[in-house]
Design an enzyme around this catalytic site. Structure first.
Site, PDB file in Angstrom:
ATOM      1  N   PRO A  24       8.898   4.908 -48.748  1.00 61.39           N
ATOM      2  CA  PRO A  24       9.532   4.820 -50.074  1.00 61.39           C
ATOM      3  C   PRO A  24      10.989   5.252 -50.132  1.00 61.39           C
ATOM      4  O   PRO A  24      11.340   6.239 -50.783  1.00 61.39           O
ATOM      5  CB  PRO A  24       8.644   5.733 -50.918  1.00 61.39           C
ATOM      6  N   CYS A  25      11.855   4.498 -49.497  1.00 59.09           N
ATOM      7  CA  CYS A  25      13.278   4.813 -49.571  1.00 59.09           C
ATOM      8  C   CYS A  25      13.815   4.601 -50.988  1.00 59.09           C
ATOM      9  O   CYS A  25      14.895   5.096 -51.324  1.00 59.09           O
ATOM     10  CB  CYS A  25      14.069   3.998 -48.558  1.00 59.09           C
ATOM     11  N   HIS A  26      13.052   3.902 -51.818  1.00 57.12           N
ATOM     12  CA  HIS A  26      13.472   3.690 -53.207  1.00 57.12           C
ATOM     13  C   HIS A  26      13.408   4.982 -54.016  1.00 57.12           C
ATOM     14  O   HIS A  26      13.940   5.045 -55.130  1.00 57.12           O
ATOM     15  CB  HIS A  26      12.588   2.624 -53.871  1.00 57.12           C
TER      16      HIS A  26
END
Length: 286
Positions: free
Chosen positions: A246-248
């Site tokens: 989850p780089c978001h």
């Protein structure tokens, strides 16, 4: 992605962008619907179908004030402590079932020579996704509506591998992350091509709970490189597996949503979508 789905996605993205820029004014349903040339009733329907919550509630989740509050509430729970302290919602379970195995130095250096990679296309809530896997796990996932471009990007990453268009169990299990009942997930296995530093950064991203956000600086501190925010940002930008890693959930220290490899609009949509899921689950528990 079908033509109608693409139209609806573009409309929702435009609505999100408008709300983001005008959240302090708390625009009404009618105002937002007018900006995307839809009737309020139709806008309410397609938005709720897509996000699982009303535009009014969604507005609360995507404002910059929400992002700042999430940062203040951030918890630094790791894999080994999450089970002992208890999970605040079942949706966080999926973060604990993603396991990363790095490719061998030989596989990393020779561009995937001798690797057999299966790939397939899937329609997610955030657009078309290409997912690819080796015999050890998922090696690539990216948002891309054009199939030729998507396949070209995959082959560029593994120039010497052999490719087959077919969906396997690794991909099916990974794609189930988009379903609501994450408690039924098996362990999601990833087989990633990256440096030791990149793998460390990607693993640290998995410690950010769903519905929470972190900053590049906070993440750098967690992995013991507090002065390497820029290097951490570069590693995050090179994340080869969209959504699963989850780089978001990483934003700027100012509270601005920041950039995203697959588009800042999509990043804003995902953050709001995850927040709405947490809100819905907490409402059921109350």
């Amino acid at each position: 992605m079908s033509t109608q789905n693409q139209i609806d996605y573009n409309r929702i993205a435009k609505a999100i962008e408008y709300i983001q820029h005008n959240f302090k004014l708390q625009p009404s349903l009618n105002e937002v619907a007018e900006k995307i040339n839809l009737s309020p009733a139709h806008f309410q329907k397609i938005f709720t179908d897509w996000a699982g919550t009303s535009p009014k509630k969604f507005l609360q989740f995507i404002s910059l004030e929400h992002a700042k509050n999430l940062l203040k509430e951030e918890k630094a729970s790791l894999f080994d402590t999450a089970f002992e302290t208890g999970l605040s919602s079942t949706s966080r379970l999926h973060d604990l079932f993603v396991k990363i195995e790095g490719m061998s130095p030989a596989e990393y250096k020779n561009g995937g020579k001798s690797l057999m990679i299966n790939y397939s296309f899937f329609q997610s809530p955030f657009g078309s996704v290409i997912t690819a896997s080796t015999e050890k796990g998922v090696c690539y996932m990216a948002f891309e509506n054009n199939k030729e471009t998507a396949l070209g990007d995959l082959k560029y990453k593994f120039p010497n591998a052999s490719f087959f268009e077919r969906q396997d169990e690794f991909q099916k299990n990974a794609l189930s992350i988009f379903d609501k009942d994450w408690t039924k997930l098996n362990t999601i296995k990833l087989h990633l091509k990256g440096t030791d530093f990149q793998l460390k950064v990607w693993e640290s991203l998995l410690t950010i709970p769903m519905g929470k956000l972190s900053t590049y600086g906070n993440l750098a501190g967690k992995i013991g490189h507090s002065k390497a925010s820029r290097a951490v940002g570069t590693a995050i930008g090179n994340n080869p597996v969209a959504f699963l890693i989850p780089c978001h959930r990483v934003i700027q220290a100012s509270g601005n949503i920041g950039g995203y490899r697959w588009g800042s609009d999509r990043k804003q949509l995902i953050v709001g979508w995850e927040s709405s899921r947490i809100y819905s689950e907490n409402s059921i528990l109350l």
